[in-house]
Design a protein around this motif. Structure first.
Motif, PDB file in Angstrom:
ATOM      1  N   VAL A 134      -0.714 -23.267   2.286  1.00  0.00           N
ATOM      2  CA  VAL A 134       0.003 -22.892   3.505  1.00  0.00           C
ATOM      3  C   VAL A 134      -0.126 -21.394   3.791  1.00  0.00           C
ATOM      4  CG1 VAL A 134       2.313 -22.666   4.513  1.00  0.00           C
ATOM      5  CG2 VAL A 134       1.642 -24.799   3.395  1.00  0.00           C
ATOM      6  N   LEU A 135      -0.011 -20.568   2.744  1.00  0.00           N
ATOM      7  CA  LEU A 135       0.061 -19.127   2.979  1.00  0.00           C
ATOM      8  C   LEU A 135      -0.554 -18.273   1.879  1.00  0.00           C
ATOM      9  CD1 LEU A 135       1.099 -16.749   4.652  1.00  0.00           C
ATOM     10  CD2 LEU A 135       3.320 -16.998   3.528  1.00  0.00           C
ATOM     11  N   GLY A 136      -0.463 -18.702   0.627  1.00  0.00           N
ATOM     12  CA  GLY A 136      -0.844 -17.842  -0.491  1.00  0.00           C
ATOM     13  C   GLY A 136      -2.256 -17.305  -0.403  1.00  0.00           C
ATOM     14  N   LEU A 137      -3.212 -18.181  -0.110  1.00  0.00           N
ATOM     15  CA  LEU A 137      -4.608 -17.740  -0.064  1.00  0.00           C
ATOM     16  C   LEU A 137      -4.857 -16.795   1.106  1.00  0.00           C
ATOM     17  CD1 LEU A 137      -6.357 -21.106  -0.984  1.00  0.00           C
ATOM     18  CD2 LEU A 137      -5.947 -19.122  -2.457  1.00  0.00           C
ATOM     19  N   LYS A 138      -4.212 -17.059   2.233  1.00  0.00           N
ATOM     20  CA  LYS A 138      -4.340 -16.160   3.383  1.00  0.00           C
ATOM     21  C   LYS A 138      -3.753 -14.793   3.063  1.00  0.00           C
ATOM     22  CE  LYS A 138      -3.004 -15.563   8.225  1.00  0.00           C
ATOM     23  NZ  LYS A 138      -2.323 -16.169   9.408  1.00  0.00           N
ATOM     24  N   LEU A 139      -2.586 -14.791   2.429  1.00  0.00           N
ATOM     25  CA  LEU A 139      -1.950 -13.528   2.074  1.00  0.00           C
ATOM     26  C   LEU A 139      -2.789 -12.769   1.052  1.00  0.00           C
ATOM     27  CD1 LEU A 139       0.523 -11.768   2.555  1.00  0.00           C
ATOM     28  CD2 LEU A 139       1.690 -13.009   0.715  1.00  0.00           C
ATOM     29  N   GLN A 140      -3.393 -13.493   0.127  1.00  0.00           N
ATOM     30  CA  GLN A 140      -4.276 -12.866  -0.848  1.00  0.00           C
ATOM     31  C   GLN A 140      -5.397 -12.101  -0.139  1.00  0.00           C
ATOM     32  OE1 GLN A 140      -5.903 -15.537  -3.765  1.00  0.00           O
ATOM     33  NE2 GLN A 140      -7.435 -14.083  -4.478  1.00  0.00           N
ATOM     34  N   GLY A 141      -5.989 -12.732   0.874  1.00  0.00           N
ATOM     35  CA  GLY A 141      -7.061 -12.069   1.615  1.00  0.00           C
ATOM     36  C   GLY A 141      -6.577 -10.821   2.329  1.00  0.00           C
ATOM     37  N   LEU A 142      -5.401 -10.885   2.931  1.00  0.00           N
ATOM     38  CA  LEU A 142      -4.846  -9.724   3.638  1.00  0.00           C
ATOM     39  C   LEU A 142      -4.593  -8.556   2.686  1.00  0.00           C
ATOM     40  CD1 LEU A 142      -2.273 -11.528   5.986  1.00  0.00           C
ATOM     41  CD2 LEU A 142      -4.423 -10.443   6.663  1.00  0.00           C
ATOM     42  N   ILE A 143      -4.113  -8.881   1.477  1.00  0.00           N
ATOM     43  CA  ILE A 143      -3.814  -7.821   0.505  1.00  0.00           C
ATOM     44  C   ILE A 143      -5.106  -7.228  -0.049  1.00  0.00           C
ATOM     45  CG2 ILE A 143      -2.720  -7.350  -1.722  1.00  0.00           C
ATOM     46  CD1 ILE A 143      -0.677  -9.560  -0.997  1.00  0.00           C
ATOM     47  N   GLU A 144      -6.087  -8.080  -0.308  1.00  0.00           N
ATOM     48  CA  GLU A 144      -7.381  -7.582  -0.793  1.00  0.00           C
ATOM     49  C   GLU A 144      -8.058  -6.682   0.244  1.00  0.00           C
ATOM     50  OE1 GLU A 144      -8.681 -11.184  -3.863  1.00  0.00           O
ATOM     51  OE2 GLU A 144      -9.291 -11.271  -1.757  1.00  0.00           O
ATOM     52  N   GLU A 145      -7.907  -7.015   1.519  1.00  0.00           N
ATOM     53  CA  GLU A 145      -8.473  -6.174   2.580  1.00  0.00           C
ATOM     54  C   GLU A 145      -7.860  -4.783   2.594  1.00  0.00           C
ATOM     55  OE1 GLU A 145      -7.964  -8.240   6.232  1.00  0.00           O
ATOM     56  OE2 GLU A 145      -9.355  -9.863   5.711  1.00  0.00           O
ATOM     57  N   ALA A 146      -6.642  -4.677   2.071  1.00  0.00           N
ATOM     58  CA  ALA A 146      -5.974  -3.377   2.007  1.00  0.00           C
ATOM     59  C   ALA A 146      -6.400  -2.579   0.778  1.00  0.00           C
ATOM     60  CB  ALA A 146      -4.461  -3.575   1.997  1.00  0.00           C
ATOM     61  N   GLY A 147      -7.311  -3.146  -0.030  1.00  0.00           N
ATOM     62  CA  GLY A 147      -7.813  -2.434  -1.197  1.00  0.00           C
ATOM     63  C   GLY A 147      -6.969  -2.579  -2.446  1.00  0.00           C
ATOM     64  N   ILE A 148      -6.160  -3.609  -2.483  1.00  0.00           N
ATOM     65  CA  ILE A 148      -5.275  -3.844  -3.632  1.00  0.00           C
ATOM     66  C   ILE A 148      -5.802  -5.038  -4.416  1.00  0.00           C
ATOM     67  CG2 ILE A 148      -2.924  -4.442  -4.354  1.00  0.00           C
ATOM     68  CD1 ILE A 148      -1.964  -3.193  -1.696  1.00  0.00           C
ATOM     69  N   ALA A 149      -5.897  -4.894  -5.721  1.00  0.00           N
ATOM     70  CA  ALA A 149      -6.363  -5.983  -6.583  1.00  0.00           C
ATOM     71  C   ALA A 149      -5.300  -7.076  -6.651  1.00  0.00           C
ATOM     72  CB  ALA A 149      -6.668  -5.454  -7.981  1.00  0.00           C
ATOM     73  N   VAL A 150      -5.739  -8.327  -6.495  1.00  0.00           N
ATOM     74  CA  VAL A 150      -4.800  -9.451  -6.438  1.00  0.00           C
ATOM     75  C   VAL A 150      -5.193 -10.526  -7.441  1.00  0.00           C
ATOM     76  CG1 VAL A 150      -3.722 -11.203  -4.988  1.00  0.00           C
ATOM     77  CG2 VAL A 150      -4.476  -9.041  -3.976  1.00  0.00           C
ATOM     78  N   GLY A 204       2.474   2.110  -3.207  1.00  0.00           N
ATOM     79  CA  GLY A 204       1.583   2.615  -4.249  1.00  0.00           C
ATOM     80  C   GLY A 204       1.135   1.586  -5.262  1.00  0.00           C
ATOM     81  N   PHE A 205       1.269   0.303  -4.935  1.00  0.00           N
ATOM     82  CA  PHE A 205       0.839  -0.740  -5.871  1.00  0.00           C
ATOM     83  C   PHE A 205      -0.680  -0.897  -5.810  1.00  0.00           C
ATOM     84  CE2 PHE A 205       5.209  -2.389  -4.828  1.00  0.00           C
ATOM     85  CZ  PHE A 205       5.765  -2.094  -6.059  1.00  0.00           C
ATOM     86  N   ASN A 206      -1.306  -0.960  -6.981  1.00  0.00           N
ATOM     87  CA  ASN A 206      -2.750  -1.162  -7.064  1.00  0.00           C
ATOM     88  C   ASN A 206      -3.135  -2.536  -7.603  1.00  0.00           C
ATOM     89  OD1 ASN A 206      -3.569   1.568  -6.260  1.00  0.00           O
ATOM     90  ND2 ASN A 206      -2.614   2.209  -8.188  1.00  0.00           N
ATOM     91  N   LYS A 207      -2.195  -3.173  -8.341  1.00  0.00           N
ATOM     92  CA  LYS A 207      -2.458  -4.496  -8.909  1.00  0.00           C
ATOM     93  C   LYS A 207      -1.223  -5.366  -8.699  1.00  0.00           C
ATOM     94  CE  LYS A 207      -5.197  -2.593 -12.758  1.00  0.00           C
ATOM     95  NZ  LYS A 207      -5.262  -2.483 -14.242  1.00  0.00           N
ATOM     96  N   ILE A 208      -1.407  -6.444  -7.996  1.00  0.00           N
ATOM     97  CA  ILE A 208      -0.268  -7.342  -7.795  1.00  0.00           C
ATOM     98  C   ILE A 208      -0.690  -8.771  -8.129  1.00  0.00           C
ATOM     99  CG2 ILE A 208       0.657  -5.821  -5.993  1.00  0.00           C
ATOM    100  CD1 ILE A 208      -0.268  -9.225  -4.913  1.00  0.00           C
ATOM    101  N   THR A 209       0.318  -9.600  -8.375  1.00  0.00           N
ATOM    102  CA  THR A 209       0.089 -11.026  -8.620  1.00  0.00           C
ATOM    103  C   THR A 209       0.850 -11.836  -7.589  1.00  0.00           C
ATOM    104  OG1 THR A 209      -0.350 -10.862 -10.990  1.00  0.00           O
ATOM    105  CG2 THR A 209       0.569 -12.933 -10.204  1.00  0.00           C
ATOM    106  N   ILE A 210       0.169 -12.778  -6.969  1.00  0.00           N
ATOM    107  CA  ILE A 210       0.831 -13.751  -6.107  1.00  0.00           C
ATOM    108  C   ILE A 210       1.207 -14.954  -6.953  1.00  0.00           C
ATOM    109  CG2 ILE A 210       0.428 -15.446  -4.273  1.00  0.00           C
ATOM    110  CD1 ILE A 210      -1.238 -13.358  -2.831  1.00  0.00           C
ATOM    111  N   ALA A 211       2.471 -15.369  -6.878  1.00  0.00           N
ATOM    112  CA  ALA A 211       2.934 -16.584  -7.558  1.00  0.00           C
ATOM    113  C   ALA A 211       3.142 -17.661  -6.500  1.00  0.00           C
ATOM    114  CB  ALA A 211       4.223 -16.317  -8.326  1.00  0.00           C
ATOM    115  N   LYS A 237       0.835  -1.208   0.000  1.00  0.00           N
ATOM    116  CA  LYS A 237       0.000   0.000   0.000  1.00  0.00           C
ATOM    117  C   LYS A 237       0.866   1.252   0.000  1.00  0.00           C
ATOM    118  CE  LYS A 237      -4.332   1.527   0.392  1.00  0.00           C
ATOM    119  NZ  LYS A 237      -5.396   1.176  -0.573  1.00  0.00           N
ATOM    120  N   GLU A 238       1.853   1.271   0.871  1.00  0.00           N
ATOM    121  CA  GLU A 238       2.732   2.439   0.968  1.00  0.00           C
ATOM    122  C   GLU A 238       3.530   2.640  -0.304  1.00  0.00           C
ATOM    123  OE1 GLU A 238       6.348   4.145   3.798  1.00  0.00           O
ATOM    124  OE2 GLU A 238       5.154   2.434   4.461  1.00  0.00           O
TER     125      GLU A 238
END
Length: 387
Positions: free
Chosen positions: A61-77, A46-53, A43-44
């Motif tokens: 283990v982590l990817g889906l949880k991290l996806q949720g955390l990033i989406e909660e910050a208003g960033i498209a994933v 300035g990313f608005n669109k990111i991709t998790i690989a 967020k700081e």
């Protein structure tokens, strides 16, 4: 406690001629709960669109949880789950690279978050480099030292080729995740660190006998990282939070050592060439892949034995003016059995046959593996070109 970032910047300031002003390191977070800092960083920045690989396992283990955390910050994933090959392995080959690159282009991604271990980082770093965006490292296991290097070892047309790409813009290594990593991955990370015994020697040999680039500061960094692991092998074997912190910190410091030098010499010598040779052979035969660090640890023991033998029976391999220095360096390398005892203590495989590597493949690799990095002047290469 001195942070990894502080240690690296201090080391960089001691390297003669190093352009410290142009050297930038983003956040390096190694602590419990580190993943909570990923979304605020994005967020700081300035990313608005990111991709998790990720792959199927690291997503769970982590990817889906991290996806949720990033989406909660208003960033498209976009979550891109890299497909395995027909043997069931995710490898850094053309298919995986194209899959991720096409995903990045289709979504106009502004950054890649690599969630996984070494292979997913290699896929991510090269793909991000190819499309001109940064990548962020989120390791899920302390299994390799390549999280923060620029080199991307790729499998292209069946050959292992390292291509210089980019280092991560930030690293978020969460001890809560890392301490839950499978024991085999922890043992692999330890094996990758033990490989420094022979890679550091080959680097010194290449500098004295082949005129290769050398930095005493970077060599000291790598040596210290290796020693941290050996001194704390019992903690690492127990997979305690402190042991995993020490191992992960050492792996990151080794990666930064390569980054400072601009080459992989400190951490990759003949032991890595054997490992890559075995990997290519398994790919050619359609066999399942083996953890990188498991191969490196076993190869280190083999190379250590080989080099101790060469020091005693083939002194003419060493240039006259540096002969005693180099022989002394070999004598400082633990023998093969000592290295195997360390590997055994952390629960890793110790012999080539433990990995399905028979005597014919072992001997062939000792004769031919130096061809994998023809620009690297190792003692193995010198010996093979002499006999």
């Amino acid at each position: 406690m001195t942070t990894i970032r502080t240690k690296i910047m201090e080391a960089a300031s001691r390297i003669e001629g190093f352009d410290l002003q142009s050297f930038e390191i983003g956040p390096v977070v190694l602590e419990s709960g580190a993943i909570q800092q990923v979304a605020p960083f994005l967020k700081e920045a300035g990313f608005n669109k990111i991709t998790i690989a990720a792959d199927a396992h690291t997503n769970a283990v982590l990817g889906l949880k991290l996806q949720g955390l990033i989406e909660e910050a208003g960033i498209a994933v976009q979550n891109t789950q890299i497909s395995p090959d027909k043997q069931g392995d995710v490898i850094a080959d053309e298919a995986a690279l194209i899959q991720l690159i096409l995903s990045l282009k289709a979504t106009s991604a502004e950054a890649v978050v690599a969630v996984g271990s070494g292979t997913l980082h290699d896929i991510s770093r090269f793909s991000a480099y190819a499309v001109g965006i940064p990548f962020i490292s989120v390791p899920t296991a302390p299994s390799v030292d390549g999280f923060n290097s620029k080199g991307a070892p790729l499998v292209l047309h069946g050959d292992k080729i390292t291509i210089q790409a980019i280092g991560p813009a930030a690293i978020f290594a969460d001890l809560d995740i890392l301490t839950e990593a499978p024991a085999a991955l922890v043992a692999a990370g330890f094996g990758d660190m033990l490989g420094k015994y022979t890679s550091l020697f080959d680097w010194k040999f290449g500098s004295l006998a082949g005129g290769e680039i050398y930095s005493p500061v970077v060599a000291e960094m790598t040596t210290n990282a290796l020693q941290q692991c050996v001194d704390n092998v019992d903690e690492i074997a127990q997979r305690s939070p402190e042991g995993i912190r020490i191992l992960t910190g050492a792996l990151l410091e080794s990666g930064f050592a390569m980054l400072l030098l601009g080459h992989s010499h400190p951490a990759s010598g003949a032991e890595h060439h054997l490992s890559h040779y075995w990997e290519m052979e398994f790919l050619r035969l359609g066999r399942r892949q083996i953890l990188h660090g498991a191969k490196v640890g076993i190869a280190c023991a083999q190379i250590a034995e080989h080099y101790h033998s060469l020091a005693s029976r083939s002194p003419d391999l060493f240039p006259d003016e540096h002969r005693q220095t180099l022989i002394d360096e070999i004598e400082a390398i633990p023998d093969g059995n000592t290295i195997r005892a360390l590997l055994k203590k952390v629960g890793g495989p110790i012999l080539p046959e433990d990995l399905g590597i028979d005597e014919e493949l072992l001997q062939r690799s000792l004769r031919e593996a130096h061809h994998i990095r023809p620009n690297r002047y190792t003692l193995l290469r010198k010996y093979n070109e002499t006999i």
